[in-house]
Scaffold this active site. Structure first.
Site, PDB file in Angstrom:
ATOM      1  N   LYS A   1       0.809  -1.224   0.000  1.00  0.00           N
ATOM      2  CA  LYS A   1       0.000   0.000   0.000  1.00  0.00           C
ATOM      3  C   LYS A   1       0.838   1.269   0.000  1.00  0.00           C
ATOM      4  O   LYS A   1       1.862   1.353   0.675  1.00  0.00           O
ATOM      5  CB  LYS A   1      -0.930   0.009   1.213  1.00  0.00           C
TER       6      LYS A   1
ATOM      7  N   GLY B   1      12.459  -5.984   6.099  1.00  0.00           N
ATOM      8  CA  GLY B   1      11.102  -6.400   5.741  1.00  0.00           C
ATOM      9  C   GLY B   1      11.054  -7.507   4.707  1.00  0.00           C
ATOM     10  O   GLY B   1      11.944  -8.358   4.613  1.00  0.00           O
TER      11      GLY B   1
ATOM     12  N   GLY C   1      10.294  -2.138  10.360  1.00  0.00           N
ATOM     13  CA  GLY C   1       9.717  -0.835  10.654  1.00  0.00           C
ATOM     14  C   GLY C   1      10.771   0.216  10.920  1.00  0.00           C
ATOM     15  O   GLY C   1      10.618   1.385  10.532  1.00  0.00           O
TER      16      GLY C   1
END
Length: 435
Positions: free
Chosen positions: A232, A391, A414
């Site tokens: 996203k 990630g 993160g």
């Protein structure tokens, strides 16, 4: 950020508290991936060799704050409670029985002991009598691993009494857990921010993050190419804007590409779309044009009728131009022409930062785009600084066999993203500045 490291302090005969990241994947009490343990060894070995008395601490998973008066339920459990399937009290009671067994660091201590020649003791609590006794008994060249920090709600709550108990008899604090450096918790920042331990430095893992990723983001060589993928746009709003300020070329792939394509006026079928972020994508395209920067989007797209379920399902696909995605199809990966285009953009770069896969890389049919980007980075190895920002892209590079052909793979997910956003990371900001 220029911070002191373990090399900058004399630790001989001193008691040192080290924040590690031992949040390793487990199955039936067995560690399934020990990369984070292996990554922590250089700092631990150095401290032991220097004659320090070392206390190691880490979190494991996300307990239900089971020892807290304020219970925090995860999304799945909240839905069960809302549906009337169970109660919060029942979930907590079950957690009190199950989580200390499932989320204990005992298997990590066992593996550390094997790797460090029997020099690591395990405390069955964090700030209780066993931790105190084992820390008192620890001799120079030995270490103690405390139980899971997050068994105490005070860890995330930054409780001062907990910070003081965690700092028991420690003279030096070392943070080597980059993956949690964006968290302002007791063990990652508050223990120093509250002045409880004043000598605070980074370990070798964080030192590498600062010297490679930090230096590249702060003062990149040019041409500098940034590659962003993942699901996203909303997840990477500030990353996109910040990297656009620094890079010459910004390559977009993954699910987030379809919102950019929509912003250009293309139809994207049933592809993942952040409706609310279309105007943002238009703004970024305009910003790039005004700055003389380049945002590169997929020119062809691998489409299918549905998301694979299970993830490795054999699935029929076809490749279409990105401006001609059928109304009943969803984009799942970048096409062959795009793979070639992205590789060409990387070929002449002096530095490349990559975060986020190009498609559903867990499915063999939909992994070709991610493989192509990893291969493009591998092809310039030695001629260009290549960085993978943690990630899923880091997992993909390792899974696909490219890890040894990348300059630096960040240990943070993160934390890496927030670093790319230009944010100050509490777990690093609190450390002593180097002169």
């Amino acid at each position: 950020m220029n911070k002191k490291t373990v090399r900058d302090v004399d630790v001989k005969g001193k008691r040192v508290l080290v924040r590690c990241d031992f949040n390793v994947p487990m199955k039936d009490g067995t560690i399934t991936d020990e990369n984070r343990i292996i990554g922590a060894l250089p700092t631990i070995k150095y401290l032991l060799e220097q004659g320090a008395m070392v206390t190691l601490c880490s979190h494991m998973g996300k307990p239900h704050s089971i020892f807290s008066a304020e219970v925090k339920l995860n999304k799945k459990d909240k839905k069960k409670v809302e549906a009337g399937e169970t109660t919060a009290e029942a979930i907590v009671e079950k957690a009190k029985k199950d989580e200390p067994k499932k989320l204990t660091l005992a298997p990590v201590a066992k593996r550390l002991n094997e790797l460090l020649g029997g020099k690591v003791a395990f405390a069955s609590d964090v700030i209780g009598p066993d931790a105190k006794a084992k820390r008192d008994a620890c001799k120079p060249g030995e270490a103690v691993l405390l139980e899971n920090l997050r068994f105490h709600w005070e860890e995330e709550g930054k409780d001062e009494a907990f910070c003081k108990a965690l700092a028991y008899n420690a003279e030096v604090y070392v943070n080597d857990a980059f993956g949690t450096a964006h968290r302002s918790h007791a063990s990652t920042a508050a223990i120093v921010e509250k002045g409880i331990i004043k000598t605070a430095v980074c370990g070798f893992l964080i030192e590498k993050e600062l010297s490679v990723m930090g230096a590249t983001l702060d003062n990149p060589p040019h041409p500098f190419v940034a590659i962003l993928g993942g699901a996203k746009v909303a997840d990477k709003l500030n990353v996109i804007s910040n990297l656009l300020e620094k890079c010459d070329t910004l390559i977009i792939g993954g699910g987030m590409a379809y919102t950019f394509l929509k912003a250009k006026g293309y139809e994207v079928g049933t592809s993942l779309l952040d409706e609310e972020k279309i105007s943002y994508c238009k703004d970024m395209l305009d910003k790039a044009a005004k700055m003389g920067k380049e945002i590169v989007l997929p020119i062809d797209t691998v489409v299918t009728t549905h998301f694979p379920e299970p993830i490795d399902e054999a699935i029929d696909v076809k490749t279409v131009p990105s401006n001609a995605i059928p109304a009943d199809k969803m984009g799942m990966d970048i096409g062959e022409k795009t793979r070639k285009l992205y590789a060409e953009k990387v070929a002449n770069a002096k530095a490349v930062v990559w975060n986020g896969p190009m498609g559903v890389f867990e499915n063999p049919t939909l992994a070709k785009g991610t493989i192509a980007v990893a291969q493009a980075l591998a092809d310039v190895y030695g001629k260009c600084t290549t960085i993978i920002g943690g990630g899923d892209s880091a997992a993909a590079a390792k899974q696909l066999g490219f890890a040894d052909k990348i300059s630096h793979i960040s240990t943070g997910g993160g934390a890496s993203l927030e670093y790319m956003e230009g944010k100050v990371l509490p777990g690093i900001a609190c450390l002593n500045d180097a002169k």
